[in-house]
Scaffold this motif. Structure first.
Motif, PDB file in Angstrom:
ATOM      1  N   PRO A  64       0.996  -1.125   0.067  1.00  0.00           N
ATOM      2  CA  PRO A  64      -0.121  -0.113  -0.122  1.00  0.00           C
ATOM      3  C   PRO A  64       0.837   1.112   0.095  1.00  0.00           C
ATOM      4  CG  PRO A  64      -0.960  -1.509   1.733  1.00  0.00           C
ATOM      5  CD  PRO A  64       0.588  -1.961   1.019  1.00  0.00           C
ATOM      6  N   ALA A  65       0.373   2.299  -0.875  1.00  0.00           N
ATOM      7  CA  ALA A  65       1.293   3.386  -0.858  1.00  0.00           C
ATOM      8  C   ALA A  65       0.223   4.538  -1.230  1.00  0.00           C
ATOM      9  CB  ALA A  65       2.195   3.427  -2.036  1.00  0.00           C
ATOM     10  N   ARG A  66       0.496   5.694  -0.818  1.00  0.00           N
ATOM     11  CA  ARG A  66      -0.211   6.840  -1.053  1.00  0.00           C
ATOM     12  C   ARG A  66       0.043   7.732  -2.349  1.00  0.00           C
ATOM     13  NH1 ARG A  66      -3.041   5.386   3.418  1.00  0.00           N
ATOM     14  NH2 ARG A  66      -2.945   6.646   5.270  1.00  0.00           N
ATOM     15  N   ALA A  67      -0.775   7.522  -3.449  1.00  0.00           N
ATOM     16  CA  ALA A  67      -0.439   8.026  -4.726  1.00  0.00           C
ATOM     17  C   ALA A  67      -0.139   9.462  -4.821  1.00  0.00           C
ATOM     18  CB  ALA A  67      -1.736   7.512  -5.591  1.00  0.00           C
ATOM     19  N   CYS A  68      -0.869  10.274  -3.657  1.00  0.00           N
ATOM     20  CA  CYS A  68      -0.831  11.672  -3.637  1.00  0.00           C
ATOM     21  C   CYS A  68       0.748  12.069  -3.326  1.00  0.00           C
ATOM     22  CB  CYS A  68      -1.572  12.387  -2.734  1.00  0.00           C
ATOM     23  SG  CYS A  68      -1.487  12.298  -0.784  1.00  0.00           S
ATOM     24  N   LEU A  69       1.530  11.099  -2.738  1.00  0.00           N
ATOM     25  CA  LEU A  69       2.904  11.364  -2.310  1.00  0.00           C
ATOM     26  C   LEU A  69       3.736  10.618  -3.336  1.00  0.00           C
ATOM     27  CD1 LEU A  69       2.697  10.907   1.565  1.00  0.00           C
ATOM     28  CD2 LEU A  69       2.332  13.090   0.282  1.00  0.00           C
ATOM     29  N   THR A  70       3.288  10.192  -4.335  1.00  0.00           N
ATOM     30  CA  THR A  70       4.242   9.607  -5.277  1.00  0.00           C
ATOM     31  C   THR A  70       4.421  10.211  -6.609  1.00  0.00           C
ATOM     32  OG1 THR A  70       3.487   7.395  -4.191  1.00  0.00           O
ATOM     33  CG2 THR A  70       4.457   7.275  -6.474  1.00  0.00           C
ATOM     34  N   LEU A  71       5.363  10.201  -7.212  1.00  0.00           N
ATOM     35  CA  LEU A  71       5.326  10.836  -8.681  1.00  0.00           C
ATOM     36  C   LEU A  71       5.093   9.690  -9.511  1.00  0.00           C
ATOM     37  CD1 LEU A  71       8.551  12.898  -8.197  1.00  0.00           C
ATOM     38  CD2 LEU A  71       6.347  13.768  -8.154  1.00  0.00           C
ATOM     39  N   ALA A  72       4.490  10.237 -10.641  1.00  0.00           N
ATOM     40  CA  ALA A  72       3.984   9.237 -11.627  1.00  0.00           C
ATOM     41  C   ALA A  72       5.436   8.503 -12.311  1.00  0.00           C
ATOM     42  CB  ALA A  72       3.394  10.019 -12.708  1.00  0.00           C
ATOM     43  N   VAL A  73       6.468   9.176 -12.538  1.00  0.00           N
ATOM     44  CA  VAL A  73       7.514   8.892 -12.867  1.00  0.00           C
ATOM     45  C   VAL A  73       8.242   7.745 -12.034  1.00  0.00           C
ATOM     46  CG1 VAL A  73       8.200  11.012 -14.295  1.00  0.00           C
ATOM     47  CG2 VAL A  73       9.137  10.489 -11.823  1.00  0.00           C
ATOM     48  N   GLN A  74       7.857   7.745 -10.656  1.00  0.00           N
ATOM     49  CA  GLN A  74       8.097   6.602  -9.917  1.00  0.00           C
ATOM     50  C   GLN A  74       7.620   5.321 -10.147  1.00  0.00           C
ATOM     51  OE1 GLN A  74       7.540   9.309  -6.306  1.00  0.00           O
ATOM     52  NE2 GLN A  74       9.520   8.069  -5.648  1.00  0.00           N
ATOM     53  N   LEU A  75       6.614   5.207 -10.995  1.00  0.00           N
ATOM     54  CA  LEU A  75       5.906   3.990 -11.309  1.00  0.00           C
ATOM     55  C   LEU A  75       6.611   3.051 -12.474  1.00  0.00           C
ATOM     56  CD1 LEU A  75       2.093   5.492 -11.163  1.00  0.00           C
ATOM     57  CD2 LEU A  75       3.378   4.457  -9.172  1.00  0.00           C
ATOM     58  N   GLU A  76       7.510   3.773 -12.927  1.00  0.00           N
ATOM     59  CA  GLU A  76       8.225   3.266 -13.942  1.00  0.00           C
ATOM     60  C   GLU A  76       8.537   1.647 -13.664  1.00  0.00           C
ATOM     61  OE1 GLU A  76      10.155   1.982 -17.513  1.00  0.00           O
ATOM     62  OE2 GLU A  76       9.062   4.224 -17.462  1.00  0.00           O
ATOM     63  N   GLY A  77       8.356   0.792 -14.450  1.00  0.00           N
ATOM     64  CA  GLY A  77       8.557  -0.649 -14.276  1.00  0.00           C
ATOM     65  C   GLY A  77       7.878  -1.344 -13.155  1.00  0.00           C
ATOM     66  N   ARG A  78       7.068  -0.676 -12.546  1.00  0.00           N
ATOM     67  CA  ARG A  78       6.466  -1.096 -11.266  1.00  0.00           C
ATOM     68  C   ARG A  78       5.095  -1.856 -11.676  1.00  0.00           C
ATOM     69  NH1 ARG A  78       8.741   2.253  -7.255  1.00  0.00           N
ATOM     70  NH2 ARG A  78       8.414   0.570  -5.563  1.00  0.00           N
ATOM     71  N   THR A  79       4.485  -2.509 -10.693  1.00  0.00           N
ATOM     72  CA  THR A  79       3.167  -3.079 -10.806  1.00  0.00           C
ATOM     73  C   THR A  79       2.248  -2.273  -9.875  1.00  0.00           C
ATOM     74  OG1 THR A  79       4.258  -5.441 -11.088  1.00  0.00           O
ATOM     75  CG2 THR A  79       1.794  -5.325 -10.371  1.00  0.00           C
ATOM     76  N   VAL A  80       1.202  -1.725 -10.236  1.00  0.00           N
ATOM     77  CA  VAL A  80       0.331  -0.879  -9.712  1.00  0.00           C
ATOM     78  C   VAL A  80      -1.000  -1.569  -9.608  1.00  0.00           C
ATOM     79  CG1 VAL A  80      -0.652   1.468  -9.576  1.00  0.00           C
ATOM     80  CG2 VAL A  80       1.737   1.227 -10.390  1.00  0.00           C
ATOM     81  N   ARG A  81      -1.708  -1.569  -8.544  1.00  0.00           N
ATOM     82  CA  ARG A  81      -2.967  -2.175  -8.545  1.00  0.00           C
ATOM     83  C   ARG A  81      -3.945  -0.705  -7.907  1.00  0.00           C
ATOM     84  NH1 ARG A  81      -4.939  -7.610  -5.687  1.00  0.00           N
ATOM     85  NH2 ARG A  81      -7.033  -7.572  -6.747  1.00  0.00           N
ATOM     86  N   THR A  82      -4.913  -0.501  -8.318  1.00  0.00           N
ATOM     87  CA  THR A  82      -6.074   0.508  -7.973  1.00  0.00           C
ATOM     88  C   THR A  82      -7.025  -0.215  -7.508  1.00  0.00           C
ATOM     89  OG1 THR A  82      -6.942   0.780 -10.138  1.00  0.00           O
ATOM     90  CG2 THR A  82      -4.845   2.241  -9.497  1.00  0.00           C
ATOM     91  N   VAL A  83      -8.136   0.481  -6.888  1.00  0.00           N
ATOM     92  CA  VAL A  83      -9.362  -0.294  -6.561  1.00  0.00           C
ATOM     93  C   VAL A  83     -10.143  -0.762  -7.528  1.00  0.00           C
ATOM     94  CG1 VAL A  83     -11.083   1.975  -6.714  1.00  0.00           C
ATOM     95  CG2 VAL A  83     -11.465   0.349  -4.909  1.00  0.00           C
ATOM     96  N   GLU A  84      -9.933  -0.377  -9.016  1.00  0.00           N
ATOM     97  CA  GLU A  84     -10.492  -0.821 -10.103  1.00  0.00           C
ATOM     98  C   GLU A  84     -10.089  -2.450 -10.258  1.00  0.00           C
ATOM     99  OE1 GLU A  84     -10.706   3.698 -10.966  1.00  0.00           O
ATOM    100  OE2 GLU A  84      -9.260   2.346 -10.230  1.00  0.00           O
ATOM    101  N   GLY A  85      -8.804  -2.488  -9.856  1.00  0.00           N
ATOM    102  CA  GLY A  85      -8.354  -3.756  -9.913  1.00  0.00           C
ATOM    103  C   GLY A  85      -8.475  -4.878  -8.774  1.00  0.00           C
TER     104      GLY A  85
END
Length: 169
Positions: A64-85
């Motif tokens: 779990p992570a706070r998306a408001c404290l995460t830059l979009a560029v930090q998602l590079e190469g990562r696996t992300v799951r949102t409530v839609e998932g």
């Protein structure tokens, strides 16, 4: 590592809810904004923008992570799951989501996505949590409508159901 300018644009490639994604964002773009405005995943809500309310909680590499404290560029190469998932299919709620529905654990729904993401992480790590453990997780989220009681009941109910089945959170 080269220094990044706030106005520079970057193509970010990652996996979102099991699907490959690419987006072109400015260096300063927050993950919340990229998810909502670039990818159209509006389940991740923007509340306090300081990481306090929990409405923007997502999973990054199953944490779990706070998306408001995460830059979009930090998602590079990562696996992300949102409530839609969380739901197994578009026409079916997850066990946890169904428990929230049964217990009326969502009023306005603003905080619900973040709480669901944190609760799902708890149930994945601790399939049989105590009420105190549930309260601790829920305590990291602000809800102005429910008084938390139905939320806690829903999470404990989902835990009970999950222990008796092979379903996913």
């Amino acid at each position: 590592m080269p220094r990044l300018s706030a106005k520079q644009r970057h193509v970010v490639a990652f996996t979102i809810n099991g699907q490959p994604a690419r987006m072109d964002v400015e260096t300063r773009t927050l993950a919340t904004d990229a998810l909502r405005h670039t990818l159209g995943l509006t389940g991740t809500h923007v509340g306090c923008e300081h990481g306090v309310c929990g409405a923007c909680t997502i999973w990054i590499d199953d944490v779990p992570a706070r998306a408001c404290l995460t830059l979009a560029v930090q998602l590079e190469g990562r696996t992300v799951r949102t409530v839609e998932g969380l739901a197994p299919r578009a026409d079916e709620l997850s066990v946890l989501q169904a428990a929230f529905r049964r217990h009326h654990a969502l009023q306005c729904g603003f905080c619900t996505a973040g709480i669901l993401m944190s609760a799902a992480a708890l149930l994945r790590e601790r399939p049989n949590p105590t009420e105190a453990e549930v309260r601790e997780v829920v305590g990291g989220h602000l809800c102005r409508c429910t008084g938390y009681t139905p939320i806690i009941a829903a999470i404990l109910d989902a835990a009970s159901i999950l222990q008796e089945s092979t379903a996913n959170v």
